[in-house]
Motif scaffolding. Structure first.
Motif, short mmCIF file in Angstrom:
data_model
loop_
_atom_site.label_atom_id
_atom_site.label_comp_id
_atom_site.label_asym_id
_atom_site.label_seq_id
_atom_site.Cartn_x
_atom_site.Cartn_y
_atom_site.Cartn_z
N ILE A 95 7.29 -1.11 -34.57
CA ILE A 95 7.57 -1.50 -33.46
C ILE A 95 6.60 0.26 -32.09
O ILE A 95 6.84 0.93 -32.65
N TYR A 286 4.22 -5.77 -32.88
CA TYR A 286 5.52 -5.59 -32.45
C TYR A 286 5.62 -4.60 -31.19
O TYR A 286 5.70 -3.12 -31.28
N HIS A 309 11.53 -12.46 -33.94
CA HIS A 309 10.59 -13.11 -34.09
C HIS A 309 10.44 -12.54 -35.83
O HIS A 309 8.58 -13.45 -35.98
N SER A 315 8.41 -18.41 -35.00
CA SER A 315 7.47 -17.10 -34.43
C SER A 315 6.27 -17.21 -34.56
O SER A 315 5.64 -16.93 -33.05
N PHE A 320 7.05 -13.48 -26.72
CA PHE A 320 8.02 -11.99 -26.21
C PHE A 320 9.65 -12.48 -26.14
O PHE A 320 10.03 -13.49 -25.77
N TYR A 365 10.32 -7.44 -26.15
CA TYR A 365 9.29 -6.73 -27.51
C TYR A 365 9.06 -7.93 -27.45
O TYR A 365 8.65 -9.44 -27.71
N LYS A 367 5.05 -9.90 -29.58
CA LYS A 367 4.19 -9.79 -30.01
C LYS A 367 2.88 -9.40 -29.22
O LYS A 367 2.21 -9.66 -28.08
#
Ligand SMILES: O=c1ccn([C@@H]2O[C@H](COP(=O)(O)OP(=O)(O)O[C@H]3O[C@H](CO)[C@@H](O)[C@H](O)[C@H]3O)[C@@H](O)[C@H]2O)c(=O)[nH]1
Ligand SMILES: [Mn+2]
Length: 960
Positions: A95, A286, A309, A315, A320, A365, A367
């Protein structure tokens, strides 16, 4: 373990049912309102005034916005995650955390560093976590703060991990130590360690503050004109030698190049630079985006987001995970609705049940891939066109996550060069950055990157998820004074309206690309700035009209006389003569227009519809407030702030957007002030509105308050002095006896009348062909003189009724029942011929009248209607007259003056009867005491119907 779901989604059926039924009811009422407005517009002579039209337009706009808003309530869902079911830490994806700051004066460095530290301390494997700070201010103070933060983090992160702290933002942790239940209580080791860390934190704050004092004002220009600065924090500690260093997340400071001649696209520009720079450094799949004031309150948020995710079922299309914006500094009263309750408590869970929440700028968050758009089958040339000329970056676009590249010192200087290139202000020239996906800003000078980027993603068929755990994942700082709040609101609404005015307008661009309900949700926000139009109208026009005694609703001199007989006592309705114009209007237009014809005429009872809409929306608001555990005070605050926003933020926002659209205004982004002013905070905490705001903001608010007060006092006074109550409230219910209009009872009764009307979905007489409607033409004084009534009726009926059978067939045709009501208390007998003809007779000797009635109806051929669907009670009422008359002793409670049969029943009735049910009622009032008035009345009716009576009664009513 593997088979267990990582998350569950529960849709709240009960609230969906409540919401949908409310929407349906309210919608019906709105349709009724427009029907009324339109018909009175068509009918009124002279044509309605400008204020009337403006009020009409305002109501339309409000209703349209309301309609779009309903999409949010369609399918509310809530979600639960199970981070403990995630795969092992080694298998988790990386991340990159992006934090943006822009101005060290408005965004105190210490606070920004606290956000940075809390992000570094996320409960996630350190080698999979990287934190990037974008500093649009290009401030040396921020860079210094980063270095200090890095040093402090070396102690802070191990401490957090070792004792499993739940609060990992140091400032918050230390300031709430007294009531802190974090960490193993009474553990000596913990206490000792805590003191040590506290010392280090104080040292850290001291250094940052001192640097802040020294820095002076020389930075003002540099924030708009400087070269790119990128620094990876990695200095090895010299003093703590020997101690094995804990793994640390990567921390990078990025200050992109800025030149006054280039547009920088504000936050979206900053995020795009971070996207590129991080792409060649860590390239994590991410990305967590945070505002500089929004610290991580719950370290587990990363894992919670991964629950979605990493779910292979959702997914592929998931772009997000949005966490709600929550704020640490909201007072109990929250006078400015700083928490944006409606948005994050009602709307986002609602849209989550559709395609997913709208991107909210911070706390999501994302992608990475989703931002890059469709990458399949593109050659290098295309990629360069799309992503710019950095080979490194283009490689990263296709590369999977590769961590550790920059640890290699040899390549790191090359990397540094490349990163600077990526952060230069010319990099995006002639590329698709800002368009398509990325962080989008296709509209010149645009700054509402969040809404727009989310919109583009949803248009591409991506989905999003709203994750709202009970412990807030992130906490930011909200505006705590009127000025900041409205300035911020202006900026948001300007952005929203810019999208509406652009080619990306949700109604055009979105409709073909998203499901209807999702488009409606975006559409609501797109139209929200337009609230200013109706609010300005409704805040000024009725007031000015009241002050000047101008009736704002069209005055209908003609009013159809009719009455309802719902549970309320039978009503007598004023009769006003129809104007010939309307009568001829009725005869000329097709039947369904007759509806409109008669509608305008009964303006009065439509008061009910207005009241319903008003009350229903208030009640729905109340339901929402109570069901989400908020207080009544919240309701009041929200209503108040909505009005204030409408006349300021929405107004200026829309105007800004329009001016920008014509190139008459420059783009700007004034970051919200995050420096708390003690005096202001104190006022806010006390729940007092702070009117220390700019004149731009205050002028409209104060003007409107004064206007409203003056109009109210002036208008009421004028009405009392001039006695012009009726004119001003000409739209009020005109129910009652002539000369005594507008008593409160009549107003209440009119509600019943309208309710009936609504229940039947049609206005009185709408079912009658125009020619028959004219039967109802009666002169004004009929009610006082029974003879006159009869005379009028006779002449009217005479035109049609060539015989009793004819009359029955053509006038009373299909009327299925006679309704009787005996009210012992008031000693009245009420008899209705399917509501068309009702006799109210005050009499002690009911049987005697019945004999007369019997006599009347003996001459009429009654038909028995066949209707198996009728329920028992209605069936009883549907019996033919003879049957009822035959039973001279009435079953006391069973026979009731019934309310009209429900619509479906009417419709299902055979033989055209469906056409006939309505509530038109003729009242004949007589008093038994005085010389047999009742008999006279009955006699009149008999005459009327062509029956025979003894001479006396006949001579009373049938002379001409
Ligand atoms: O040129 C700029 C201007 C702002 N920011 C940053 O953008 C963030 C949001 O700015 P703020 O002043 O806090 O605006 P708010 O109105 O509070 O922010 C809300 O509204 C913004 C859109 O107007 C969103 O970007 C935010 O995420 C959302 O929290 C802050 O971290 C700023 O440092 C930049 O990086 N560059
Ligand atoms: Mn903010």
């Amino acid at each position: 373990m593997k088979s267990l779901p990582l998350h569950v989604c529960t849709s709240s059926i009960s609230s969906a049912i409540i919401n949908r039924s409310y929407s349906l009811l309210h919608f019906t009422a709105l349709v009724a309102l427009f029907y009324y407005r339109l018909s009175s517009f068509l009918l009124s002579k002279p044509k309605p005034s400008l204020p009337y039209l403006l009020v009409f337009a305002s109501e339309m706009l409000l209703s349209i916005i309301w309609l779009f808003d309903q999409a949010y309530t369609w399918r509310p869902v809530s979600r639960t995650t199970f981070p403990e079911r995630l795969p092992e830490e080694e298998e988790l994806p990386g991340i990159d955390v992006f934090i943006c700051t822009a101005d060290h004066k408005k965004e105190p460095t210490l606070e920004v560093m606290n956000t940075v530290l809390s992000a570094m301390a996320l409960d996630y494997p350190s080698d999979k976590l990287s934190v990037y700070l974008s500093d649009d201010g290009g401030s040396s103070l921020t860079l210094l703060g980063m270095r200090e933060a890095w040093l402090f983090a070396r102690s802070w992160l191990p401490f957090c991990r070792r004792f499993g702290l739940k609060t990992r933002c140091p400032e918050v942790y230390f300031s709430s130590l007294e009531d802190n239940s974090d960490g193993p209580l009474h553990s000596l080791e913990y206490e000792e360690e805590k003191e040590k860390i506290k010392g280090k934190y104080e040292l850290f704050t001291e250094r940052v503050n001192k640097a802040g004092e020294n820095i002076g004002s020389e930075e003002a220009t540099s924030s708009k004109d400087h070269t790119p600065v990128i620094e990876v924090m990695d200095d090895e500690p010299k003093d703590d030698a020997g101690i094995k260093q804990a793994k640390m997340p990567l921390l990078v400071y990025v200050s992109r190049e800025k030149r006054p001649s280039h547009s920088h696209h504000f936050k979206s520009g900053a995020l795009n630079v971070l996207l590129r720079v991080s792409g060649i450094m860590t390239n994590s799949p991410y990305i967590l985006v945070l505002d500089c004031d929004m610290y991580c309150n719950d370290p587990t948020s990363a894992k919670q987001a991964m629950c979605f995710h990493l779910d292979p079922k959702i997914s592929p299309s998931l772009a997000f995970i949005q966490f709600p914006q929550k704020f640490r500094n909201i007072s109990k009263n929250d006078i400015y609705d700083g928490q944006l309750r409606k948005l994050f408590v009602i709307r986002w869970p609602g849209i989550d049940g559709l395609q997913g929440p709208i991107l909210s700028g911070t706390g999501f968050y994302m992608k990475r891939e989703a931002l890059y758009g469709n990458l399949s089958q593109k050659d290098v040339l295309h990629l360069k066109q799309s992503f710019g000329h950095s080979n490194e970056f283009i490689m990263s676009v296709h590369k999977i996550y590769q961590y550790g590249a920059i640890k290699n010192t040899e390549s790191s200087s090359k990397l540094q060069q490349e990163a600077q290139f990526l952060a230069s202000c010319t990099y995006e020239n002639n590329t698709l950055w800002g368009e398509q996906a990325r962080v989008a800003y296709s509209i010149p000078g645009f700054h509402l990157e969040d809404y727009f980027t989310g919109f583009i993603l949803h248009c591409k068929g991506k989905t999003s998820i709203f994750c709202n755990p009970s412990k807030p994942a992130f906490l930011g700082s909200s505006t705590t004074n009127l000025n900041d709040m409205l300035v911020q609101g202006t900026r948001w609404n300007c952005g929203l309206f810019e999208v509406t005015l652009s080619k990306f307008c949700p109604f055009i661009y979105g409709l073909s690309r998203m499901p209807l309900l999702q488009t409606m949700c975006y559409g609501y926000l797109a139209l929200q700035p337009l609230y200013f139009l109706p609010l300005w109208c409704l805040a000024t026009l009725p007031q000015l009209c009241l002050l000047n005694g101008i009736p704002i609703y069209p005055q209908t001199k003609e009013s159809l006389w009719w009455s309802g007989t719902s549970g309320l006592s039978p009503l007598a309705v004023e009769t006003v003569q129809w104007k010939t114009s309307i009568s001829s209007f009725l005869t000329e237009v097709p039947k369904h227009f007759c509806v409109a014809g008669s509608r305008g005429v009964v303006s009065s009872s439509w008061f009910m519809v207005f009241s319903f809409i008003f009350l229903a929306s208030l009640l729905k608001h109340l339901e929402e407030i109570l069901s989400t555990g908020a207080s009544i005070q919240t309701l009041l605050n929200e209503q108040r702030i909505w009005m204030m926003k409408s006349v300021t933020a929405y107004t200026y926002g829309s105007l800004d957007a329009i001016l920008k659209c014509f190139g008459m205004r420059e783009a700007s982004f004034l970051p919200t002030n995050k420096v708390a002013d003690d005096e202001q905070v104190a006022l806010y905490q006390m729940g007092k509105l702070n009117f220390q705001a700019s004149t731009m903001i205050l002028t409209p608010i104060i003007t409107l308050i004064i206007l409203n007060m003056v109009s109210f006092i002036g208008g009421v006074a004028r009405m009392f002095i001039a006695g012009s109550w009726n004119e001003t409230f000409g739209q009020g219910p005109r129910v009652g006896w002539p000369k005594r209009l507008y008593t409160h009872m009549q107003i209440i009764r009119s509600f019943g009348v309208t309710a009936l009307e609504l229940a039947h979905y049609r206005p009185p007489l709408s079912h009658l062909p125009p020619s028959k409607s004219s039967i109802m033409k009666i002169t004004e004084t009929w009610i006082t003189r029974i003879e006159k009534l009869v005379r009028v009726l006779r002449t009217q009926l005479g035109m049609l009724a060539r015989g009793l059978d004819f009359l029955v067939k053509n006038v009373f045709h299909g009327l299925p029942s006679v309704v009787l009501k005996k009210d012992f208390k008031r000693r009245t007998l009420c008899m209705g011929y399917e509501f068309r003809l009702v006799l109210i007779l005050k009499n002690k000797r009911i049987t005697r009248i019945l004999r007369v009635i019997n006599h009347v109806f003996q001459n009429v051929k009654f038909r028995r209607i066949s209707d198996r669907n009728f329920n028992e009670k209605v069936r009883e009422h549907s019996l033919l007259t003879q049957n009822i008359i035959r039973r001279l002793t009435w079953p006391s409670n069973e026979v009731d003056l019934n309310s009209p049969a429900p619509v479906e029943q009417v419709i299902s009735r055979a033989g055209g009867f469906a056409e006939c049910l309505n509530q038109e009622t003729i009242f004949v009032k007589g008093s038994s005491g005085a010389s047999g008035g009742a008999e006279k009345a009955c006699g009149s009716i008999i005459c009327l119907l062509g029956g025979e009576t003894d001479g006396e009664e006949r001579s009373n009513g049938a002379n001409d």
